[in-house]
Design a protein around this motif. Structure first.
Motif, mmCIF file in Angstrom:
data_model
loop_
_atom_site.group_PDB
_atom_site.id
_atom_site.type_symbol
_atom_site.label_atom_id
_atom_site.label_comp_id
_atom_site.label_asym_id
_atom_site.label_seq_id
_atom_site.Cartn_x
_atom_site.Cartn_y
_atom_site.Cartn_z
ATOM 1 N N ASP A 248 0.816 -1.234 0.000
ATOM 2 C CA ASP A 248 0.000 0.000 0.000
ATOM 3 C C ASP A 248 0.849 1.284 0.000
ATOM 4 O OD1 ASP A 248 -2.409 -1.147 -0.351
ATOM 5 O OD2 ASP A 248 -3.251 -0.634 1.621
ATOM 6 N N PRO A 249 1.927 1.332 0.825
ATOM 7 C CA PRO A 249 2.741 2.571 0.798
ATOM 8 C C PRO A 249 3.351 2.834 -0.580
ATOM 9 C CG PRO A 249 3.343 1.178 2.678
ATOM 10 C CD PRO A 249 2.414 0.374 1.829
ATOM 11 N N ILE A 250 3.675 1.752 -1.310
ATOM 12 C CA ILE A 250 4.253 1.949 -2.660
ATOM 13 C C ILE A 250 3.158 2.470 -3.594
ATOM 14 C CG2 ILE A 250 5.564 0.890 -4.556
ATOM 15 C CD1 ILE A 250 6.281 -1.428 -2.603
ATOM 16 N N PHE A 251 1.958 1.890 -3.486
ATOM 17 C CA PHE A 251 0.881 2.338 -4.373
ATOM 18 C C PHE A 251 0.532 3.807 -4.128
ATOM 19 C CE2 PHE A 251 -3.634 2.757 -5.688
ATOM 20 C CZ PHE A 251 -3.375 2.718 -7.055
ATOM 21 N N ASN A 252 0.567 4.214 -2.858
ATOM 22 C CA ASN A 252 0.271 5.628 -2.562
ATOM 23 C C ASN A 252 1.221 6.552 -3.316
ATOM 24 O OD1 ASN A 252 -1.798 4.926 -0.917
ATOM 25 N ND2 ASN A 252 -0.608 5.054 0.993
ATOM 26 N N LYS A 253 2.466 6.076 -3.486
ATOM 27 C CA LYS A 253 3.480 6.868 -4.183
ATOM 28 C C LYS A 253 3.244 6.899 -5.701
ATOM 29 C CE LYS A 253 8.380 6.762 -3.933
ATOM 30 N NZ LYS A 253 9.534 5.928 -3.672
ATOM 31 N N VAL A 254 2.852 5.739 -6.258
ATOM 32 C CA VAL A 254 2.807 5.636 -7.730
ATOM 33 C C VAL A 254 1.401 5.743 -8.332
ATOM 34 C CG1 VAL A 254 4.922 4.237 -7.852
ATOM 35 C CG2 VAL A 254 2.710 3.101 -7.693
ATOM 36 N N SER A 255 0.416 6.030 -7.498
ATOM 37 C CA SER A 255 -0.976 5.965 -7.982
ATOM 38 C C SER A 255 -1.262 6.938 -9.130
ATOM 39 C CB SER A 255 -1.942 6.205 -6.828
ATOM 40 O OG SER A 255 -1.656 7.444 -6.256
ATOM 41 N N LYS A 256 -0.415 7.959 -9.289
ATOM 42 C CA LYS A 256 -0.635 8.911 -10.392
ATOM 43 C C LYS A 256 -0.236 8.287 -11.743
ATOM 44 C CE LYS A 256 0.018 13.811 -11.185
ATOM 45 N NZ LYS A 256 0.840 14.974 -10.917
ATOM 46 N N VAL A 257 0.635 7.294 -11.700
ATOM 47 C CA VAL A 257 1.107 6.723 -12.979
ATOM 48 C C VAL A 257 0.733 5.251 -13.184
ATOM 49 C CG1 VAL A 257 3.010 8.381 -13.291
ATOM 50 C CG2 VAL A 257 3.445 6.275 -12.025
ATOM 51 N N ILE A 258 0.178 4.588 -12.139
ATOM 52 C CA ILE A 258 -0.278 3.196 -12.318
ATOM 53 C C ILE A 258 -1.746 3.092 -11.885
ATOM 54 C CG2 ILE A 258 0.086 0.746 -11.737
ATOM 55 C CD1 ILE A 258 2.968 1.321 -11.077
ATOM 56 N N PRO A 259 -2.648 2.707 -12.807
ATOM 57 C CA PRO A 259 -4.064 2.595 -12.426
ATOM 58 C C PRO A 259 -4.278 1.485 -11.385
ATOM 59 C CG PRO A 259 -3.747 2.272 -14.806
ATOM 60 C CD PRO A 259 -2.392 2.370 -14.187
ATOM 61 N N GLU A 260 -5.300 1.674 -10.521
ATOM 62 C CA GLU A 260 -5.553 0.728 -9.428
ATOM 63 C C GLU A 260 -5.795 -0.702 -9.949
ATOM 64 O OE1 GLU A 260 -8.318 2.225 -6.627
ATOM 65 O OE2 GLU A 260 -7.899 0.612 -5.193
ATOM 66 N N ILE A 261 -6.484 -0.770 -11.076
ATOM 67 C CA ILE A 261 -6.811 -2.096 -11.642
ATOM 68 C C ILE A 261 -5.523 -2.869 -11.996
ATOM 69 C CG2 ILE A 261 -7.179 -1.196 -14.004
ATOM 70 C CD1 ILE A 261 -9.621 -3.225 -14.000
ATOM 71 N N GLU A 262 -4.490 -2.137 -12.444
ATOM 72 C CA GLU A 262 -3.203 -2.786 -12.767
ATOM 73 C C GLU A 262 -2.461 -3.141 -11.492
ATOM 74 O OE1 GLU A 262 -0.436 -0.782 -15.383
ATOM 75 O OE2 GLU A 262 -2.031 -0.471 -16.846
ATOM 76 N N TRP A 263 -2.592 -2.278 -10.496
ATOM 77 C CA TRP A 263 -1.859 -2.493 -9.244
ATOM 78 C C TRP A 263 -2.253 -3.821 -8.591
ATOM 79 C CZ3 TRP A 263 2.510 -0.725 -7.712
ATOM 80 C CH2 TRP A 263 2.929 -0.972 -6.415
ATOM 81 N N LYS A 264 -3.512 -4.210 -8.771
ATOM 82 C CA LYS A 264 -4.009 -5.476 -8.190
ATOM 83 C C LYS A 264 -3.201 -6.664 -8.728
ATOM 84 C CE LYS A 264 -8.699 -4.506 -6.787
ATOM 85 N NZ LYS A 264 -9.061 -3.145 -7.129
ATOM 86 N N ILE A 265 -2.717 -6.545 -9.959
ATOM 87 C CA ILE A 265 -1.889 -7.629 -10.538
ATOM 88 C C ILE A 265 -0.444 -7.503 -10.032
ATOM 89 C CG2 ILE A 265 -1.067 -8.647 -12.728
ATOM 90 C CD1 ILE A 265 -3.596 -7.267 -14.007
#
Ligand code: 13P
Ligand code: SF4
Length: 329
Positions: free
Chosen positions: A12-29
């Motif tokens: 989660d801390p990594i996603f908070n950082k990159v959420s502007k450039v990686i869509p949530e749907i991709e992050w799940k993978i």
């Protein structure tokens, strides 16, 4: 704690950082793979080195060190890890092996090549040396170990001018990038004999495209990689290696910027500079994009795709890279 909660806590801390450039749907993978890779690399005392052109989930999610090719070579010589996973292209993994011959160096996809590296062979260099006897050879690090073994000193885009001038000679053979050779020639009095290699990513940019973007976005700062054609560099405000470009943005915090280079670079730098507006007309490097999280996990789990350099090349090739790292940036 169940696995899903562990994944959530660690990623989660990594996603908070990159959420502007990686869509949530991709992050799940990506998230379960990132969790597994980060856990396994610690268990195996492996280090993940990534080039600036790697995708954000690699660059921000699993890399222990991300940088330009000069810094990656230096880092490979310093690491205390048992295994080096190179998230980059083949010549970068080979360079890491030259700098750390006793380490296991793995490349997640052996087909991650480079158009510059494949533009020249060791035999081509031997012929050039016959044609220009006594003229020292400076080779871009984007070359095979075979070419490096025929080279006096390597360079990267971060130190090409410094390396050429360090030799104290009037003439050098500079291989294999024709455009980088032109860039160096325009910044030194040393005569440059060049080769005709090009980067398939940077050769596609045109000055016309840059000027149109400048017209549409008044005040935009344009920064380019020196592998671009000379008129593109001329139309830009700054030219530098991938780390040089990233540091330029960090230091100057332009309101709006365009990085004339590979696509992932802008995404990665944007994450670190949230206040800067990035205009992103970019070209993908098909070789860099061969490296993916599933391939990295497979390579780390099974320790496959090991880089082996024949003994007869290793010592000579290593010397040319070491000389470059002594000269520095
Ligand atoms: P840098 O040395 O600037 O990281 O560039 C390497 C590369 O392959 C650029 O296309
Ligand atoms: Fe080679 Fe160009 Fe890809 Fe860099 S961006 S690895 S120079 S093809």
């Amino acid at each position: 704690m169940d696995l899903n909660t562990q994944i959530k806590i660690s990623t989660d801390p990594i996603f908070n950082k990159v959420s502007k450039v990686i869509p949530e749907i991709e992050w799940k993978i990506h998230a379960p793979l990132i969790h597994k890779i980060n856990k396994l690399k610690k268990e195996k005392n492996a280090v993940i080195l990534a080039h600036n052109y790697q995708t954000p989930e690699i660059y921000h999610g699993i890399a222990d060190f991300a940088a330009d090719s000069l810094a990656l070579a230096i880092e490979a010589s310093k690491t205390s890890a048992d295994i080096i996973i190179m998230c980059g292209v083949h010549f970068m993994a080979e360079t890491a092996k030259l700098m750390s011959p006793n380490k296991k160096v793995l490349l997640p996809d052996m087909d991650a090549g480079c158009s510059l590296s494949s533009s020249i062979t060791g035999e081509d260099v031997r012929l050039l040396k016959k044609k220009y006897p006594g003229v020292p050879v400076v080779s871009y690090v984007n070359t095979s170990a075979d070419v490096k073994a025929e080279t006096d000193v390597c360079c990267t885009s971060a130190n090409a001018i410094k390396v050429v001038e360090s030799l104290g000679v009037k003439k050098v053979i500079f291989l294999p990038d024709e455009y980088l050779a032109k860039y160096v020639a325009s910044n030194t009095k040393v005569e440059i004999i060049s080769w005709k290699g090009t980067c398939i990513v940077h050769e596609k940019f045109t000055a016309k495209e840059i000027n149109e973007i400048k017209k549409l976005n008044p005040g935009i700062v344009v920064i380019a990689h020196p592998e671009c054609p000379p008129d593109v560099i001329k139309a830009s405000d700054f030219a530098g290696s991938t780390t040089g470009m990233s540091e330029y943005v960090k230091k100057n915090q332009p309101k709006q910027v365009m990085m004339v280079t590979e696509c992932s670079m802008s995404d990665n730098v944007q994450v670190e500079n949230p206040k800067v507006d990035f205009i992103k007309p970019c070209n993908l490097c098909p070789y860099m994009k061969k490296i993916t999280l599933p391939k990295i996990l497979d390579c780390l789990e099974n320790e496959t795709n090991e880089i082996i350099i024949p003994e007869n090349l290793l010592e000579k090739a290593k010397l040319s890279v070491e000389k470059m790292t002594f000269i520095g940036r």
